[in-house]
Design a protein around this motif. Structure first.
Motif, PDB file in Angstrom:
ATOM      1  N   ILE A 134     -52.687 -57.226 -25.784  1.00 16.66           N
ATOM      2  CA  ILE A 134     -54.122 -57.301 -25.512  1.00 16.66           C
ATOM      3  C   ILE A 134     -54.906 -57.095 -26.796  1.00 16.66           C
ATOM      4  CG2 ILE A 134     -54.290 -54.817 -24.987  1.00 16.66           C
ATOM      5  CD1 ILE A 134     -56.440 -55.552 -22.906  1.00 16.66           C
ATOM      6  N   ASP A 135     -56.031 -57.776 -26.913  1.00 19.20           N
ATOM      7  CA  ASP A 135     -56.920 -57.584 -28.057  1.00 19.20           C
ATOM      8  C   ASP A 135     -58.283 -58.158 -27.699  1.00 19.20           C
ATOM      9  OD1 ASP A 135     -57.768 -56.743 -30.484  1.00 19.20           O
ATOM     10  OD2 ASP A 135     -56.574 -58.120 -31.688  1.00 19.20           O
ATOM     11  N   GLY A 136     -59.258 -57.820 -28.520  1.00 20.69           N
ATOM     12  CA  GLY A 136     -60.601 -58.345 -28.341  1.00 20.69           C
ATOM     13  C   GLY A 136     -61.124 -58.921 -29.633  1.00 20.69           C
ATOM     14  N   THR A 137     -62.043 -59.850 -29.531  1.00 19.92           N
ATOM     15  CA  THR A 137     -62.697 -60.427 -30.699  1.00 19.92           C
ATOM     16  C   THR A 137     -64.154 -60.660 -30.356  1.00 19.92           C
ATOM     17  OG1 THR A 137     -62.562 -62.201 -32.358  1.00 19.92           O
ATOM     18  CG2 THR A 137     -62.196 -62.834 -30.086  1.00 19.92           C
ATOM     19  N   ARG A 138     -64.945 -60.967 -31.353  1.00 22.67           N
ATOM     20  CA  ARG A 138     -66.374 -61.195 -31.150  1.00 22.67           C
ATOM     21  C   ARG A 138     -66.727 -62.637 -31.490  1.00 22.67           C
ATOM     22  NH1 ARG A 138     -65.093 -57.064 -29.393  1.00 22.67           N
ATOM     23  NH2 ARG A 138     -66.256 -55.085 -29.276  1.00 22.67           N
ATOM     24  N   ILE A 139     -67.548 -63.249 -30.639  1.00 25.39           N
ATOM     25  CA  ILE A 139     -68.014 -64.623 -30.824  1.00 25.39           C
ATOM     26  C   ILE A 139     -69.499 -64.563 -31.162  1.00 25.39           C
ATOM     27  CG2 ILE A 139     -68.186 -66.911 -29.829  1.00 25.39           C
ATOM     28  CD1 ILE A 139     -65.321 -65.846 -30.078  1.00 25.39           C
ATOM     29  N   SER A 140     -69.874 -65.068 -32.328  1.00 26.57           N
ATOM     30  CA  SER A 140     -71.255 -64.956 -32.792  1.00 26.57           C
ATOM     31  C   SER A 140     -72.192 -65.864 -32.006  1.00 26.57           C
ATOM     32  CB  SER A 140     -71.345 -65.292 -34.286  1.00 26.57           C
ATOM     33  OG  SER A 140     -70.872 -66.605 -34.526  1.00 26.57           O
ATOM     34  N   PHE A 170     -41.991 -47.453 -35.274  1.00 26.66           N
ATOM     35  CA  PHE A 170     -42.589 -47.798 -33.983  1.00 26.66           C
ATOM     36  C   PHE A 170     -43.810 -48.697 -34.192  1.00 26.66           C
ATOM     37  CE2 PHE A 170     -45.799 -47.175 -30.729  1.00 26.66           C
ATOM     38  CZ  PHE A 170     -45.087 -47.308 -29.546  1.00 26.66           C
ATOM     39  N   ASN A 171     -44.679 -48.296 -35.104  1.00 25.50           N
ATOM     40  CA  ASN A 171     -45.881 -49.092 -35.367  1.00 25.50           C
ATOM     41  C   ASN A 171     -45.541 -50.493 -35.858  1.00 25.50           C
ATOM     42  OD1 ASN A 171     -47.353 -46.888 -34.620  1.00 25.50           O
ATOM     43  ND2 ASN A 171     -48.342 -46.553 -36.607  1.00 25.50           N
ATOM     44  N   TYR A 172     -44.481 -50.589 -36.647  1.00 29.73           N
ATOM     45  CA  TYR A 172     -44.064 -51.899 -37.160  1.00 29.73           C
ATOM     46  C   TYR A 172     -43.629 -52.801 -36.013  1.00 29.73           C
ATOM     47  CZ  TYR A 172     -41.057 -55.467 -39.172  1.00 29.73           C
ATOM     48  OH  TYR A 172     -40.466 -56.666 -39.482  1.00 29.73           O
ATOM     49  N   ARG A 173     -42.803 -52.267 -35.097  1.00 28.31           N
ATOM     50  CA  ARG A 173     -42.338 -53.074 -33.967  1.00 28.31           C
ATOM     51  C   ARG A 173     -43.527 -53.521 -33.098  1.00 28.31           C
ATOM     52  NH1 ARG A 173     -36.948 -52.065 -32.125  1.00 28.31           N
ATOM     53  NH2 ARG A 173     -35.602 -51.753 -33.943  1.00 28.31           N
ATOM     54  N   LEU A 174     -44.419 -52.572 -32.843  1.00 22.92           N
ATOM     55  CA  LEU A 174     -45.582 -52.908 -32.014  1.00 22.92           C
ATOM     56  C   LEU A 174     -46.477 -53.931 -32.715  1.00 22.92           C
ATOM     57  CD1 LEU A 174     -47.636 -50.511 -29.828  1.00 22.92           C
ATOM     58  CD2 LEU A 174     -48.853 -52.023 -31.391  1.00 22.92           C
ATOM     59  N   SER A 175     -46.717 -53.725 -34.006  1.00 25.65           N
ATOM     60  CA  SER A 175     -47.585 -54.625 -34.760  1.00 25.65           C
ATOM     61  C   SER A 175     -47.005 -56.038 -34.832  1.00 25.65           C
ATOM     62  CB  SER A 175     -47.812 -54.076 -36.167  1.00 25.65           C
ATOM     63  OG  SER A 175     -48.592 -54.956 -36.940  1.00 25.65           O
ATOM     64  N   LYS A 176     -45.684 -56.110 -34.945  1.00 22.80           N
ATOM     65  CA  LYS A 176     -45.036 -57.424 -35.014  1.00 22.80           C
ATOM     66  C   LYS A 176     -45.326 -58.230 -33.753  1.00 22.80           C
ATOM     67  CE  LYS A 176     -40.530 -59.579 -35.803  1.00 22.80           C
ATOM     68  NZ  LYS A 176     -39.071 -59.317 -36.015  1.00 22.80           N
ATOM     69  N   CYS A 177     -45.320 -57.568 -32.599  1.00 19.77           N
ATOM     70  CA  CYS A 177     -45.632 -58.263 -31.348  1.00 19.77           C
ATOM     71  C   CYS A 177     -47.125 -58.551 -31.233  1.00 19.77           C
ATOM     72  CB  CYS A 177     -45.164 -57.426 -30.158  1.00 19.77           C
ATOM     73  SG  CYS A 177     -43.370 -57.236 -30.042  1.00 19.77           S
ATOM     74  N   ARG A 178     -47.938 -57.604 -31.702  1.00 20.63           N
ATOM     75  CA  ARG A 178     -49.384 -57.799 -31.600  1.00 20.63           C
ATOM     76  C   ARG A 178     -49.889 -58.930 -32.495  1.00 20.63           C
ATOM     77  NH1 ARG A 178     -52.836 -55.109 -33.381  1.00 20.63           N
ATOM     78  NH2 ARG A 178     -54.465 -55.960 -32.059  1.00 20.63           N
ATOM     79  N   MET A 179     -49.120 -59.301 -33.491  1.00 20.07           N
ATOM     80  CA  MET A 179     -49.522 -60.430 -34.340  1.00 20.07           C
ATOM     81  C   MET A 179     -49.689 -61.708 -33.526  1.00 20.07           C
ATOM     82  SD  MET A 179     -50.041 -59.710 -37.512  1.00 20.07           S
ATOM     83  CE  MET A 179     -49.849 -61.326 -38.272  1.00 20.07           C
ATOM     84  N   VAL A 180     -49.019 -61.765 -32.369  1.00 17.79           N
ATOM     85  CA  VAL A 180     -49.108 -62.962 -31.532  1.00 17.79           C
ATOM     86  C   VAL A 180     -50.542 -63.196 -31.067  1.00 17.79           C
ATOM     87  CG1 VAL A 180     -48.333 -64.029 -29.380  1.00 17.79           C
ATOM     88  CG2 VAL A 180     -46.720 -62.749 -30.768  1.00 17.79           C
ATOM     89  N   VAL A 181     -51.216 -62.130 -30.627  1.00 13.88           N
ATOM     90  CA  VAL A 181     -52.579 -62.306 -30.134  1.00 13.88           C
ATOM     91  C   VAL A 181     -53.538 -62.596 -31.285  1.00 13.88           C
ATOM     92  CG1 VAL A 181     -53.172 -59.835 -30.184  1.00 13.88           C
ATOM     93  CG2 VAL A 181     -54.362 -61.363 -28.618  1.00 13.88           C
ATOM     94  N   GLU A 182     -53.321 -61.987 -32.440  1.00  6.33           N
ATOM     95  CA  GLU A 182     -54.179 -62.275 -33.581  1.00  6.33           C
ATOM     96  C   GLU A 182     -54.027 -63.728 -34.035  1.00  6.33           C
ATOM     97  OE1 GLU A 182     -53.292 -59.381 -36.529  1.00  6.33           O
ATOM     98  OE2 GLU A 182     -53.938 -57.678 -35.294  1.00  6.33           O
ATOM     99  N   CYS A 183     -52.787 -64.210 -34.021  1.00 11.33           N
ATOM    100  CA  CYS A 183     -52.561 -65.629 -34.363  1.00 11.33           C
ATOM    101  C   CYS A 183     -53.180 -66.550 -33.320  1.00 11.33           C
ATOM    102  CB  CYS A 183     -51.070 -65.905 -34.497  1.00 11.33           C
ATOM    103  SG  CYS A 183     -50.290 -65.115 -35.923  1.00 11.33           S
ATOM    104  N   ALA A 184     -53.124 -66.130 -32.047  1.00 13.64           N
ATOM    105  CA  ALA A 184     -53.726 -66.947 -30.982  1.00 13.64           C
ATOM    106  C   ALA A 184     -55.229 -67.057 -31.183  1.00 13.64           C
ATOM    107  CB  ALA A 184     -53.406 -66.345 -29.616  1.00 13.64           C
ATOM    108  N   PHE A 185     -55.888 -65.944 -31.514  1.00 14.21           N
ATOM    109  CA  PHE A 185     -57.324 -65.994 -31.798  1.00 14.21           C
ATOM    110  C   PHE A 185     -57.603 -66.884 -33.010  1.00 14.21           C
ATOM    111  CE2 PHE A 185     -58.121 -61.626 -29.699  1.00 14.21           C
ATOM    112  CZ  PHE A 185     -58.517 -62.232 -28.523  1.00 14.21           C
TER     113      PHE A 185
END
Length: 437
Positions: free
Chosen positions: A211-217, A324-339
């Motif tokens: 899950i993540d959030g972003t802002r649309i101007s 732990f943070n590395y493993r989590l961040s590696k998966c979270r990169m998916v949503v950042e790439c999707a955005f």
């Protein structure tokens, strides 16, 4: 009475009324001339005055014929500006190859035609007396062109031989059709086990989505602008999304003012209630050390640590916490790439949207639908799109909110167990599947 006869009769009445009014005006003018000449030349005869007026202001033979009923009907025609559609009809539809289609509407012609077929029930229009209706294909092409480029409404209209107001109408019509017909089918959770296996291959067990959030101007909204100013100082709305291991959106929430914190947006969604009640995912648990762990979602520090939501450690970290943070961040990169791909493909999200407060969320949601559609069809994301997106985004830097919330004690145990298993390399235990009724 037949339509043609009715039309002729109406035209006769209109023309007769016009001539009667003109005749009465002429009579009034004649009387004024008579009175003026009598005052100026007291001895001048009325006959001379009448003769003089009849030569300049009297009713003509045509007017007399009209007054006697011999009316000549004149058909009024509607006027519409002539526009050229040659570029669309003869060049785009017949000459362009798939690479040209991808550059301008972010998809190949085949995918575009499939989309038009899906939207046809909602977009097909009837011709009118004033002009021929836009085809479904042309409406969709106009909308996609506007969403995929930073071009103005006038510029897009010039390309397609339509007015800028027609471009705006096409964008909203197509957007509403997509949200009605495709949004519930395209933005949805797929096969959970496939997703879990996909994230497990990245190093994080029993993960359902990130899950993540972003802002649309956007442009400032009247009377409530301060609510939409985010921490970076520009007006925006929030887009919150869940993404699977392939970068497909499985759930979106859009429309909250940009000033609102990601965690608050999340807590006020139906998704949060589903996760709390354990009905979003199947009741599928694994054993990590001596702790049972349900399917979880992964988030950044802005989100609360929950039994079903894992987020990174903060502050001073030891080696196990960093892993732990590395493993989590590696998966979270998916949503950042999707955005990144979302905004790179649909550049309207990088410019200040000038739509109404009602239509802004609709268009953002439509871009998410189009993202999923293109991803599922294997459409190629072009490298230059990312460069163009980065160039446009320099004026609208996205906020980086790093708020930390108090963690639930049981969620802490799960995170600690995962951390230990990562550092020791222990197996994650045997998966036990319980399917809720």
């Amino acid at each position: 009475m037949e339509p043609a006869q009715l039309k002729t009769a109406v035209m006769n009445i209109v023309n007769t009324s016009r001539i009667l009014v003109q005749f009465m005006l002429n009579q009034d003018l004649k009387n004024q001339v008579r009175r003026r000449r009598l005052w100026q030349c007291g001895n001048e005869s009325n006959e001379d005055i009448d003769t003089e007026y009849s030569q300049t202001a009297g009713p003509s033979t045509l007017e007399i014929m009209l007054l006697m009923g011999q009316v000549i009907a004149v058909e009024h025609r509607f006027w519409a500006q002539e526009t050229s559609t040659d570029w669309w009809d003869r060049i785009v539809l017949q000459v362009w190859d798939d690479s040209q289609w991808r550059r301008k509407v972010c998809m190949r012609k085949g995918t575009f035609m499939e989309l038009c077929d899906l939207l046809s029930p909602a977009l097909k229009r009837q011709n009118t007396k004033m002009r021929a209706a836009l085809t479904v294909e042309k409406q969709v092409a106009i909308a996609l062109w506007k969403l995929a480029t930073p071009d103005s409404y006038r510029s897009v209209g010039n390309q397609f031989g339509v007015s800028k107001s027609t471009v705006g109408a096409a964008v909203i019509s197509v957007a509403k059709a997509i949200t009605e017909l495709l949004l519930p089918k395209v933005v949805t959770l797929g096969n959970v086990q496939v997703i879990v296996d996909g994230f497990a291959a990245m190093g994080f067990p029993n993960c359902g989505v990130v899950i993540d959030g972003t802002r649309i101007s956007i442009l400032a909204l009247e009377h409530q602008g301060s609510q939409y100013i985010n921490r970076k100082g520009y007006f925006s709305v929030a887009l919150q999304a869940l993404v699977d291991h392939k970068g497909h959106f499985t759930n979106i929430n859009v429309g909250w003012p940009g000033r609102v914190h990601d965690a608050r947006v999340f807590r006020n969604t139906t998704l949060f209630k589903w996760l709390q009640q354990g009905i979003y995912f199947p009741d599928q648990k694994i054993t990590v050390g001596d702790v049972e762990m349900p399917i979880v979602i992964l988030g950044d520090p802005a989100y609360p640590l929950m039994l079903w939501l894992m987020k990174p450690y903060t502050s001073s970290l030891d080696s196990s916490q960093e892993l732990f943070n590395y493993r989590l961040s590696k998966c979270r990169m998916v949503v950042e790439c999707a955005f990144g791909r979302l905004k790179g493909s649909w550049c309207t999200l990088l410019t200040r949207s000038d739509l109404s407060q009602t239509n802004i969320p609709i268009v953002i949601a439509v871009c998410c639908v189009l993202h999923n559609l293109c991803e599922s069809k294997g459409e190629t994301f072009m490298v230059r799109w990312e460069a163009e997106a980065n160039h446009l985004a320099t004026d609208y830097v996205q906020p980086d909110i790093r708020a930390v919330r108090r963690a639930h004690q049981e969620a802490v145990h799960i995170r600690e167990a995962l951390k230990t298993s990562f550092i020791t390399g222990q197996a994650t235990g045997v998966r036990v599947l319980f399917v809720s009724p």
